[in-house]
Write an enzyme that holds these catalytic residues in place. Structure first.
Site, mmCIF file in Angstrom:
data_model
loop_
_atom_site.group_PDB
_atom_site.id
_atom_site.type_symbol
_atom_site.label_atom_id
_atom_site.label_comp_id
_atom_site.label_asym_id
_atom_site.label_seq_id
_atom_site.Cartn_x
_atom_site.Cartn_y
_atom_site.Cartn_z
ATOM 1 N N ASP A 274 1.019 3.199 -2.266
ATOM 2 C CA ASP A 274 1.497 2.337 -1.182
ATOM 3 C C ASP A 274 0.867 0.943 -1.240
ATOM 4 O O ASP A 274 1.469 -0.051 -0.804
ATOM 5 C CB ASP A 274 1.167 2.931 0.188
ATOM 6 C CG ASP A 274 1.368 4.427 0.294
ATOM 7 O OD1 ASP A 274 1.124 5.134 -0.707
ATOM 8 O OD2 ASP A 274 1.722 4.907 1.376
ATOM 9 N N ASP B 162 -4.070 -1.876 4.882
ATOM 10 C CA ASP B 162 -2.728 -2.075 5.426
ATOM 11 C C ASP B 162 -2.514 -3.447 6.063
ATOM 12 O O ASP B 162 -1.497 -3.668 6.729
ATOM 13 C CB ASP B 162 -2.421 -0.988 6.461
ATOM 14 C CG ASP B 162 -2.248 0.374 5.814
ATOM 15 O OD1 ASP B 162 -1.579 0.438 4.763
ATOM 16 O OD2 ASP B 162 -2.782 1.361 6.348
#
Length: 325
Positions: free
Chosen positions: A174, A114
């Site tokens: 994602d 992330d």
């Protein structure tokens, strides 16, 4: 500036405000932006003295905070930068710098994928708007940290390290949104290997994440020896064969961005096909359900899926001829 106003305008339109037609749309947008600045300043002021904390959500009648470790930690600094871009309020700039600094330690993060979310929203926008060279260093360091999660044997960036008893090498849809940091860093530093990693990851995701109708699996786990998928499932949607709406939005947006950076036609085609699937499955109220294959009741909405898809559609529209956009 134009892009920020366009994003805001689309948000206003998607909100479906019943009375918006009673005054000029430009007035509606101006009011929305002014309100956004007021609310953002209130939030920033509330958190300014809470060292290292960032706003996260609203729960049980109160706001809940996070530190920089949360995967969305760069989003509030990103909001501040967009608000500053619109109004050039020096108070907003002060807070944008303050909250961006609270995320800096994530440039050394190597235990999850992330880093792109955390740093590109915050330091990426800060660099774009101020040219601050120290922000460039943070982004380049963060890109190299993210690159440590790429394994040439599989050609992908590993998303998570947990659940090793179930997943050998998990990759979630994602992760497409984190590739822009690598592509930007490759262009800025001249390190071609970073771009090669991003392209390899996008190619493998395109090959293995999508079903014939171009709905996307949330998670594909790869065999660490063969490099081929051994498991396809969801971690957040209704079921392994369902269509988690936010995942579809990540795919739509992520492949549009990858096309912008590479010019690879297959990425544009993937974004378009994912967009068509998303639009075809949104109901008449234009509010995405959490999963497009969920039962009619109870209705669970996902506002994030709508916001992400809106951004992706705008990105996509800028790449298409007018009659197709």
């Amino acid at each position: 500036m134009k892009k920020f106003l366009t994003y805001t305008l689309l948000g206003v339109l998607l909100a479906g405000c019943a009375g918006s037609g009673r005054e000029p749309l430009e007035t509606v947008v101006d009011k929305a932006l002014a309100g956004a600045e007021r609310q953002t300043l209130l939030m920033a002021e509330k958190y300014s003295a809470r060292e290292g904390r960032l706003p996260r959500t609203w729960e049980n009648g109160e706001d809940v905070s996070s530190d920089s470790r949360w995967w969305c930690s760069g989003f509030f600094p990103g909001v501040l930068w967009y608000v500053y871009e619109n109004g050039r309020n020096p108070r907003v700039l002060e807070y944008a710098r303050m909250f961006t600094a609270r995320v800096e330690r994530e440039k050394h993060t190597t235990d999850n994928h992330d880093v792109g979310f955390m740093l590109y929203c915050s330091f990426g926008n800060g660099l774009r708007l101020t040219g601050d060279k120290s922000y460039e260093e943070v982004l380049l360091t963060g890109a190299r940290s993210l690159a440590t999660r790429f394994k040439p044997e599989g050609g992908l960036i590993r998303s998570w390290d947990h659940n090793r008893d179930k997943w050998q090498y998990p990759v979630i849809i994602d992760n497409m949104m984190n590739l822009e940091l690598l592509m930007w860093a490759a262009d800025r530093s001249g390190d071609k290997s970073l771009r090669d990693m991003a392209v390899s990851h996008a190619d493998k995701t395109l090959k293995h994440h999508f079903r014939p109708d171009f709905s996307s699996c949330h998670l594909v786990s790869y065999d660490t020896i063969s490099g081929q998928p051994h498991l396809k499932q969801t971690h957040q949607g209704l079921s392994d064969s369902s269509a988690w709406s936010r995942g579809q939005a990540w795919a739509l947006y992520g492949f549009a961005i990858s096309y912008r950076h590479t010019g690879k036609q297959e990425y544009l085609d993937a974004s378009k096909r994912t967009a068509n699937f998303f639009i075809a499955n949104v109901q008449e109220d234009w509010l995405p359900r959490c999963d497009f294959r969920s039962p009619e009741q109870p209705v669970i909405y996902d506002a994030s899926a709508g916001a992400i898809a809106a951004c992706g559609l705008l990105e996509l529209a800028q790449m298409l001829p007018a009659d197709e956009a």
